[in-house]
Design a protein around this motif. Sequence first.
Motif, PDB file in Angstrom:
ATOM      1  N   MET A   1     -31.400 -49.675   9.769  1.00 55.86           N
ATOM      2  CA  MET A   1     -30.583 -49.001   8.942  1.00 55.86           C
ATOM      3  C   MET A   1     -31.247 -47.823   8.454  1.00 55.86           C
ATOM      4  SD  MET A   1     -27.367 -48.195   7.966  1.00 55.86           S
ATOM      5  CE  MET A   1     -26.508 -47.259   6.614  1.00 55.86           C
ATOM      6  N   GLY A   2     -31.156 -46.399   8.471  1.00 56.34           N
ATOM      7  CA  GLY A   2     -32.015 -45.355   8.043  1.00 56.34           C
ATOM      8  C   GLY A   2     -31.785 -45.082   6.654  1.00 56.34           C
ATOM      9  N   ARG A   3     -32.434 -44.519   5.736  1.00 63.76           N
ATOM     10  CA  ARG A   3     -32.162 -44.270   4.389  1.00 63.76           C
ATOM     11  C   ARG A   3     -30.924 -43.217   4.331  1.00 63.76           C
ATOM     12  NH1 ARG A   3     -36.906 -40.922   3.194  1.00 63.76           N
ATOM     13  NH2 ARG A   3     -37.913 -42.750   2.581  1.00 63.76           N
ATOM     14  N   GLN A   4     -30.181 -43.228   3.298  1.00 66.19           N
ATOM     15  CA  GLN A   4     -28.990 -42.376   3.045  1.00 66.19           C
ATOM     16  C   GLN A   4     -29.415 -40.965   3.093  1.00 66.19           C
ATOM     17  OE1 GLN A   4     -27.020 -42.953  -0.507  1.00 66.19           O
ATOM     18  NE2 GLN A   4     -24.983 -42.226   0.007  1.00 66.19           N
ATOM     19  N   PRO A   5     -28.887 -40.014   3.522  1.00 66.88           N
ATOM     20  CA  PRO A   5     -29.265 -38.604   3.247  1.00 66.88           C
ATOM     21  C   PRO A   5     -28.963 -38.179   1.891  1.00 66.88           C
ATOM     22  CG  PRO A   5     -28.033 -38.810   5.325  1.00 66.88           C
ATOM     23  CD  PRO A   5     -27.945 -40.061   4.651  1.00 66.88           C
ATOM     24  N   HIS A   6     -29.854 -37.334   1.369  1.00 67.43           N
ATOM     25  CA  HIS A   6     -29.626 -37.040   0.075  1.00 67.43           C
ATOM     26  C   HIS A   6     -29.797 -35.398  -0.091  1.00 67.43           C
ATOM     27  CE1 HIS A   6     -30.783 -37.039  -4.570  1.00 67.43           C
ATOM     28  NE2 HIS A   6     -29.736 -36.282  -4.327  1.00 67.43           N
ATOM     29  N   VAL A   7     -28.581 -34.492  -0.116  1.00 66.37           N
ATOM     30  CA  VAL A   7     -28.540 -33.231  -0.005  1.00 66.37           C
ATOM     31  C   VAL A   7     -28.541 -32.691  -1.772  1.00 66.37           C
ATOM     32  CG1 VAL A   7     -27.030 -31.247   0.524  1.00 66.37           C
ATOM     33  CG2 VAL A   7     -27.144 -33.362   1.826  1.00 66.37           C
ATOM     34  N   LEU A   8     -29.261 -31.756  -1.688  1.00 65.43           N
ATOM     35  CA  LEU A   8     -29.389 -30.746  -3.138  1.00 65.43           C
ATOM     36  C   LEU A   8     -28.561 -29.557  -2.790  1.00 65.43           C
ATOM     37  CD1 LEU A   8     -31.409 -31.042  -5.628  1.00 65.43           C
ATOM     38  CD2 LEU A   8     -31.857 -28.768  -4.776  1.00 65.43           C
ATOM     39  N   VAL A   9     -27.730 -29.333  -3.620  1.00 64.77           N
ATOM     40  CA  VAL A   9     -26.728 -28.111  -3.454  1.00 64.77           C
ATOM     41  C   VAL A   9     -27.107 -27.196  -4.717  1.00 64.77           C
ATOM     42  CG1 VAL A   9     -24.548 -27.132  -3.360  1.00 64.77           C
ATOM     43  CG2 VAL A   9     -25.173 -29.340  -2.152  1.00 64.77           C
ATOM     44  N   ILE A  10     -27.639 -25.867  -4.311  1.00 71.87           N
ATOM     45  CA  ILE A  10     -27.476 -24.791  -5.508  1.00 71.87           C
ATOM     46  C   ILE A  10     -26.740 -23.539  -5.329  1.00 71.87           C
ATOM     47  CG2 ILE A  10     -29.894 -24.377  -4.504  1.00 71.87           C
ATOM     48  CD1 ILE A  10     -31.068 -24.054  -7.366  1.00 71.87           C
ATOM     49  N   PRO A  11     -25.922 -23.268  -6.244  1.00 75.98           N
ATOM     50  CA  PRO A  11     -25.291 -21.888  -6.176  1.00 75.98           C
ATOM     51  C   PRO A  11     -25.791 -20.832  -7.062  1.00 75.98           C
ATOM     52  CG  PRO A  11     -24.263 -23.170  -7.612  1.00 75.98           C
ATOM     53  CD  PRO A  11     -25.613 -23.996  -7.576  1.00 75.98           C
ATOM     54  N   PRO A  20     -16.997 -22.552  -4.200  1.00 73.54           N
ATOM     55  CA  PRO A  20     -17.149 -22.789  -2.774  1.00 73.54           C
ATOM     56  C   PRO A  20     -18.319 -24.064  -2.567  1.00 73.54           C
ATOM     57  CG  PRO A  20     -17.857 -20.754  -3.073  1.00 73.54           C
ATOM     58  CD  PRO A  20     -17.172 -21.186  -4.373  1.00 73.54           C
ATOM     59  N   LEU A  21     -19.117 -23.811  -3.335  1.00 73.05           N
ATOM     60  CA  LEU A  21     -20.324 -25.131  -2.891  1.00 73.05           C
ATOM     61  C   LEU A  21     -19.708 -26.335  -3.519  1.00 73.05           C
ATOM     62  CD1 LEU A  21     -23.192 -22.402  -3.281  1.00 73.05           C
ATOM     63  CD2 LEU A  21     -23.388 -24.105  -1.737  1.00 73.05           C
ATOM     64  N   MET A  22     -19.094 -26.278  -4.848  1.00 73.77           N
ATOM     65  CA  MET A  22     -18.647 -27.484  -5.153  1.00 73.77           C
ATOM     66  C   MET A  22     -17.535 -28.114  -4.158  1.00 73.77           C
ATOM     67  SD  MET A  22     -19.220 -29.594  -7.549  1.00 73.77           S
ATOM     68  CE  MET A  22     -19.714 -29.027  -9.348  1.00 73.77           C
ATOM     69  N   LYS A  23     -16.880 -27.564  -3.346  1.00 76.83           N
ATOM     70  CA  LYS A  23     -15.909 -28.014  -2.634  1.00 76.83           C
ATOM     71  C   LYS A  23     -16.508 -28.322  -1.380  1.00 76.83           C
ATOM     72  CE  LYS A  23     -12.329 -24.833  -4.256  1.00 76.83           C
ATOM     73  NZ  LYS A  23     -11.228 -23.635  -3.920  1.00 76.83           N
ATOM     74  N   LEU A  24     -17.621 -27.684  -0.828  1.00 73.66           N
ATOM     75  CA  LEU A  24     -18.426 -27.749   0.243  1.00 73.66           C
ATOM     76  C   LEU A  24     -19.254 -29.427   0.123  1.00 73.66           C
ATOM     77  CD1 LEU A  24     -19.809 -27.429   3.240  1.00 73.66           C
ATOM     78  CD2 LEU A  24     -21.586 -26.492   1.689  1.00 73.66           C
ATOM     79  N   SER A  25     -19.394 -29.607  -1.365  1.00 76.84           N
ATOM     80  CA  SER A  25     -20.198 -30.744  -1.776  1.00 76.84           C
ATOM     81  C   SER A  25     -19.331 -31.965  -1.884  1.00 76.84           C
ATOM     82  CB  SER A  25     -20.745 -30.602  -3.233  1.00 76.84           C
ATOM     83  OG  SER A  25     -21.689 -29.718  -3.432  1.00 76.84           O
ATOM     84  N   HIS A  26     -17.934 -31.809  -2.183  1.00 80.19           N
ATOM     85  CA  HIS A  26     -16.874 -33.046  -2.107  1.00 80.19           C
ATOM     86  C   HIS A  26     -16.812 -33.172  -0.725  1.00 80.19           C
ATOM     87  CE1 HIS A  26     -15.537 -33.574  -6.201  1.00 80.19           C
ATOM     88  NE2 HIS A  26     -15.586 -32.317  -6.432  1.00 80.19           N
ATOM     89  N   LYS A  27     -16.722 -32.351   0.105  1.00 77.42           N
ATOM     90  CA  LYS A  27     -16.681 -32.874   1.677  1.00 77.42           C
ATOM     91  C   LYS A  27     -17.682 -33.628   2.063  1.00 77.42           C
ATOM     92  CE  LYS A  27     -14.962 -30.053   4.746  1.00 77.42           C
ATOM     93  NZ  LYS A  27     -13.678 -29.355   5.478  1.00 77.42           N
ATOM     94  N   ILE A  28     -18.916 -33.061   1.739  1.00 77.40           N
ATOM     95  CA  ILE A  28     -20.288 -33.844   2.188  1.00 77.40           C
ATOM     96  C   ILE A  28     -20.175 -35.372   1.667  1.00 77.40           C
ATOM     97  CG2 ILE A  28     -22.600 -33.892   2.173  1.00 77.40           C
ATOM     98  CD1 ILE A  28     -22.564 -30.824   2.025  1.00 77.40           C
ATOM     99  N   VAL A  29     -19.794 -35.566   0.564  1.00 76.97           N
ATOM    100  CA  VAL A  29     -19.976 -36.823  -0.346  1.00 76.97           C
ATOM    101  C   VAL A  29     -18.867 -37.553   0.637  1.00 76.97           C
ATOM    102  CG1 VAL A  29     -19.076 -37.745  -2.432  1.00 76.97           C
ATOM    103  CG2 VAL A  29     -20.522 -36.196  -2.442  1.00 76.97           C
ATOM    104  N   ASP A  30     -17.694 -37.350   0.804  1.00 77.89           N
ATOM    105  CA  ASP A  30     -16.641 -37.853   1.671  1.00 77.89           C
ATOM    106  C   ASP A  30     -17.362 -38.557   3.066  1.00 77.89           C
ATOM    107  OD1 ASP A  30     -14.877 -37.585  -0.263  1.00 77.89           O
ATOM    108  OD2 ASP A  30     -13.648 -35.953   0.752  1.00 77.89           O
ATOM    109  N   HIS A  31     -18.473 -37.849   3.349  1.00 73.60           N
ATOM    110  CA  HIS A  31     -19.057 -38.683   4.546  1.00 73.60           C
ATOM    111  C   HIS A  31     -20.054 -39.603   4.302  1.00 73.60           C
ATOM    112  CE1 HIS A  31     -16.567 -35.299   6.479  1.00 73.60           C
ATOM    113  NE2 HIS A  31     -17.031 -35.902   7.822  1.00 73.60           N
ATOM    114  N   GLY A  32     -20.262 -39.961   3.129  1.00 77.49           N
ATOM    115  CA  GLY A  32     -21.188 -41.102   2.727  1.00 77.49           C
ATOM    116  C   GLY A  32     -22.448 -40.358   2.537  1.00 77.49           C
ATOM    117  N   ILE A  33     -22.803 -39.078   2.178  1.00 76.56           N
ATOM    118  CA  ILE A  33     -23.943 -38.461   1.805  1.00 76.56           C
ATOM    119  C   ILE A  33     -23.982 -38.094   0.421  1.00 76.56           C
ATOM    120  CG2 ILE A  33     -25.314 -36.475   2.310  1.00 76.56           C
ATOM    121  CD1 ILE A  33     -24.301 -36.312   5.104  1.00 76.56           C
ATOM    122  N   LYS A  34     -25.319 -38.725  -0.120  1.00 77.82           N
ATOM    123  CA  LYS A  34     -25.539 -38.337  -1.629  1.00 77.82           C
ATOM    124  C   LYS A  34     -25.553 -36.848  -1.834  1.00 77.82           C
ATOM    125  CE  LYS A  34     -28.215 -41.219  -4.659  1.00 77.82           C
ATOM    126  NZ  LYS A  34     -29.199 -42.092  -4.623  1.00 77.82           N
TER     127      LYS A  34
END
Length: 456
Positions: A1-11, A20-34
Amino acid sequence: MGRQPHVLVIPLPLQGHVAPLMKLSHKIVDHGIKVTFVNTEFIHAKVTASMAVKGEEKNPIRLVSIPDGLEPGDDRNDALKLTQSMLKVMSVHLKDLIEKINQSNDDDQISCIIADTTVGWALEVAEKMGIKRAALFPAGPGTLAFQLRITKFIEDGIIDIKGNPIINNLIWLSKEIPAWSSTELPWSCPGDSKMQNVLFEYCTFRVNHFKLCNWLLCNSFYELDPPACDLIPGIIPVGPLLLGNQLGSHAGSFWPQDSTCLTWLDKQPVGSVIYVAFGSLTTFSQQQFDELALGLELISQPFLWVVRSDITDGPLAEFLHVFRTRINDRGMIVEWVPQEKVLDHPSIACFLSHCGWNSTLEGISMGVPFLCWPYFADQFHNKSYICDAWKIGLGLIPDENGFITRHEIKTKIETLLSNYVIKTNALKLKEMAKKSVTEVGSSFNNFESFIEQIKH
């Protein structure tokens, strides 16, 4: 099992970019990504304060902040000062933040940075640190296609090196895309040349930063504008980015949202309310603001009007007190609203809007006809799409002194509400938007594929 991806978002620290970047972040989190979301300290304080008012549950997105380089008392509406300060200090702070996160825990390493296209310096930091990079263009593909041709427009003698038109003609990208008037370019800011220069610089820098990203995301859907999408190599439309029914999720609002308007809307007849909102930046002279109020008063329909405390420099509180007494219960005036919920409410008849891209997409997604009153930048061209290409709205036309009169407002609203073709077109676009983000839709597939690539 690889490490969980971790995305940093900056608007960019503006409401229309954070949302829109916050909305995108919510969608990404729903896919099990930090997701770690980076705001400036000033904006972080606003967002967390408005979440506290809403009584937000624990946010699945980690909110952090870095300094923008300005002093607490500095005017952050001074775009030139803010931009220069951000360029000078924020890349260093961002690099330090990433290093701190990466050192704190081996499983916490940042695997991808998603930056607003207007903060290209964040992509430069990511590239130097060997981190994967995605850019989100928060406006429409037509605007992006236009910006990508700035160098060519300069070479062809259409604009000068400061973005000013050399010839006053219409500028076409193709015959399927509405033309740009030379006085209404994506960086046009009537009456404010300093702001216009800042916007033009953003547009020119942005083009170089696109070369740095592994993915170029866009908050739109392919079917809305195929000719423009086809002009942009590698574009990935993933919109419309909406909160939808994600309960408890927060779109990074800078102001507490007044939800009492939803109860008021419940009491209004279906398809009767004029919704009036001009985004987070539009301002009016006192005379124009008064004219708008009188226009709303002349209409016999109920209206919901969003009035920010800084929308005009006149004596607002006093004016609103008198105005509220005159209109009685026919209208409701609030400072900020949960706009998606408002537009989705059955009592809404039309949307009197500045045509910012977020508002445009939200109105399209809810099938609401538009009355267009653009203020600056890409809003003029969004209006051309709304009125001429998609035929889902009408534009307000200023008189010989440059004012939109109360009679123009009244007449246009009446014309719009009786236009069956516009209503039908708006509902067709709504279906198209809905289809794009549901299973096997174009934006759905693009987003799923993007998530898969981030995970590996």
